[in-house]
Design an enzyme around this catalytic site. Sequence first.
Site, PDB file in Angstrom:
ATOM      1  N   GLY A 185       1.161  -2.824  -6.222  1.00  0.00           N
ATOM      2  CA  GLY A 185       1.119  -1.526  -5.559  1.00  0.00           C
ATOM      3  C   GLY A 185      -0.235  -0.879  -5.710  1.00  0.00           C
ATOM      4  O   GLY A 185      -1.223  -1.278  -5.076  1.00  0.00           O
ATOM      5  N   TRP A 208       0.815  -1.225   0.000  1.00  0.00           N
ATOM      6  CA  TRP A 208       0.000   0.000   0.000  1.00  0.00           C
ATOM      7  C   TRP A 208       0.846   1.271   0.000  1.00  0.00           C
ATOM      8  O   TRP A 208       0.316   2.381  -0.003  1.00  0.00           O
ATOM      9  CB  TRP A 208      -0.978  -0.021   1.191  1.00  0.00           C
ATOM     10  CG  TRP A 208      -2.021  -1.085   1.078  1.00  0.00           C
ATOM     11  CD1 TRP A 208      -2.309  -1.831  -0.025  1.00  0.00           C
ATOM     12  CD2 TRP A 208      -2.918  -1.539   2.102  1.00  0.00           C
ATOM     13  NE1 TRP A 208      -3.326  -2.719   0.241  1.00  0.00           N
ATOM     14  CE2 TRP A 208      -3.721  -2.559   1.536  1.00  0.00           C
ATOM     15  CE3 TRP A 208      -3.143  -1.194   3.441  1.00  0.00           C
ATOM     16  CZ2 TRP A 208      -4.716  -3.225   2.259  1.00  0.00           C
ATOM     17  CZ3 TRP A 208      -4.112  -1.853   4.168  1.00  0.00           C
ATOM     18  CH2 TRP A 208      -4.899  -2.863   3.577  1.00  0.00           C
ATOM     19  N   GLY A 214       4.437   1.552 -11.094  1.00  0.00           N
ATOM     20  CA  GLY A 214       3.617   2.748 -11.000  1.00  0.00           C
ATOM     21  C   GLY A 214       3.391   3.459 -12.323  1.00  0.00           C
ATOM     22  O   GLY A 214       2.951   4.603 -12.353  1.00  0.00           O
ATOM     23  N   HIS A 228      13.204  -2.402  -1.947  1.00  0.00           N
ATOM     24  CA  HIS A 228      12.236  -1.898  -2.923  1.00  0.00           C
ATOM     25  C   HIS A 228      12.877  -0.760  -3.724  1.00  0.00           C
ATOM     26  O   HIS A 228      13.632   0.037  -3.182  1.00  0.00           O
ATOM     27  CB  HIS A 228      10.957  -1.411  -2.222  1.00  0.00           C
ATOM     28  CG  HIS A 228       9.853  -1.146  -3.192  1.00  0.00           C
ATOM     29  ND1 HIS A 228       9.796   0.014  -3.927  1.00  0.00           N
ATOM     30  CD2 HIS A 228       8.797  -1.900  -3.588  1.00  0.00           C
ATOM     31  CE1 HIS A 228       8.742  -0.043  -4.728  1.00  0.00           C
ATOM     32  NE2 HIS A 228       8.117  -1.193  -4.541  1.00  0.00           N
ATOM     33  N   SER A 281       3.061  -2.585 -12.069  1.00  0.00           N
ATOM     34  CA  SER A 281       1.827  -2.338 -12.818  1.00  0.00           C
ATOM     35  C   SER A 281       0.953  -3.578 -12.991  1.00  0.00           C
ATOM     36  O   SER A 281       0.305  -3.736 -14.030  1.00  0.00           O
ATOM     37  CB  SER A 281       2.132  -1.696 -14.177  1.00  0.00           C
ATOM     38  OG  SER A 281       2.699  -0.418 -13.985  1.00  0.00           O
ATOM     39  N   GLU A 321      11.842   1.981  -4.715  1.00  0.00           N
ATOM     40  CA  GLU A 321      11.618   3.341  -4.218  1.00  0.00           C
ATOM     41  C   GLU A 321      12.554   3.656  -3.049  1.00  0.00           C
ATOM     42  O   GLU A 321      12.957   4.805  -2.864  1.00  0.00           O
ATOM     43  CB  GLU A 321      10.132   3.525  -3.846  1.00  0.00           C
ATOM     44  CG  GLU A 321       9.277   3.674  -5.104  1.00  0.00           C
ATOM     45  CD  GLU A 321       7.877   3.109  -4.999  1.00  0.00           C
ATOM     46  OE1 GLU A 321       7.402   2.852  -3.880  1.00  0.00           O
ATOM     47  OE2 GLU A 321       7.249   2.893  -6.054  1.00  0.00           O
TER      48      GLU A 321
HETATM   49  P1  PGA Z   1       2.696  -0.816  -8.843  1.00  0.00           P
HETATM   50  O1  PGA Z   1       3.814  -0.995  -7.702  1.00  0.00           O
HETATM   51  O2  PGA Z   1       1.861  -2.059  -8.821  1.00  0.00           O
HETATM   52  O3  PGA Z   1       1.933   0.403  -8.430  1.00  0.00           O
HETATM   53  O4  PGA Z   1       3.421  -0.652 -10.124  1.00  0.00           O
HETATM   54  C1  PGA Z   1       4.444  -2.218  -7.483  1.00  0.00           C
HETATM   55  C2  PGA Z   1       5.496  -2.057  -6.431  1.00  0.00           C
HETATM   56  O5  PGA Z   1       6.224  -1.081  -6.450  1.00  0.00           O
HETATM   57  O6  PGA Z   1       5.627  -2.866  -5.526  1.00  0.00           O
END
Ligand code: PGA
Length: 244
Positions: free
Chosen positions: A222, A9, A170, A99, A201, A101
């Site tokens: 995500g 999330w 994302g 991750h 995605s 990010e």
């Molecule tokens: P997403 O993110 O499904 O929004 O692309 C996946 C993730 O980063 O774990």
Amino acid sequence: MKRYFIANWKLYLSVAKSEQLARQLVRFVATNKLSRDVEIVIAPSMLALGPVLAILKKSRSKIKVAAQDVGIADEGAYTGEVSAQELKKMGVQYVIVGHSERRQYFGEEGGVLAKKNACARAAGLGVIYCVGETKDERNAARAQEVVKNQLREAKGEYALIAYEPRWAIGTGLAIEPSEAEQMHTYIDREQRDIPICYGGSVSEKNIGAFLTLNHTSGVLVGSASTTYKSCVEMIVRMSKFSGV
Ligand code: PGA
């Protein structure tokens, strides 16, 4: 074969919204016949972990919980860090490490990731370790080399590996399933017998294509996991695929 539906999330939901979605999912799981082979793991934001765990415990739900991050130490002068031991005591079962990010915005790599893995393992938490290349690295035919380094640098014993090509996260642009399968096959050769999930995605529209791939035990989702409707649609797909 056990299958994993991991809902990350991120920082999409407030604490109140995380509680609301957790309650809805608990009710859904309790009132629908789902395959026993599907393990649902939700990863709320740090502040929502306690409230969400309280909801799951109260209803004795089989939904499991992952923290989105973990600290590099369990106690001491580490301002802002989160103790793996304390996460475990709260009832958290998994932590997400590496991750993209965290790599991109917080500069996490090698040494830091190895420390996080060590703390998580010592606390008895399962590490969901994320790897994945950038678009430039893929175009330069360096995807496997990058993933190989990521797998080695963090020196972990992983509960699960999530392959998430960075450019697919994302963006709404998931990788071609056949390309994911190739990478999963490669990861499986490097790290035998660890479940591998695809992330980037994934949605109710494309999840089916990823479930059928070799060396693929599930998905890490995500944004599509943050709304009730798409979340349960994906869980139902996975459950049907696994056989009730
Ligand atoms: P997403 O993110 O499904 O929004 O692309 C996946 C993730 O980063 O774990």
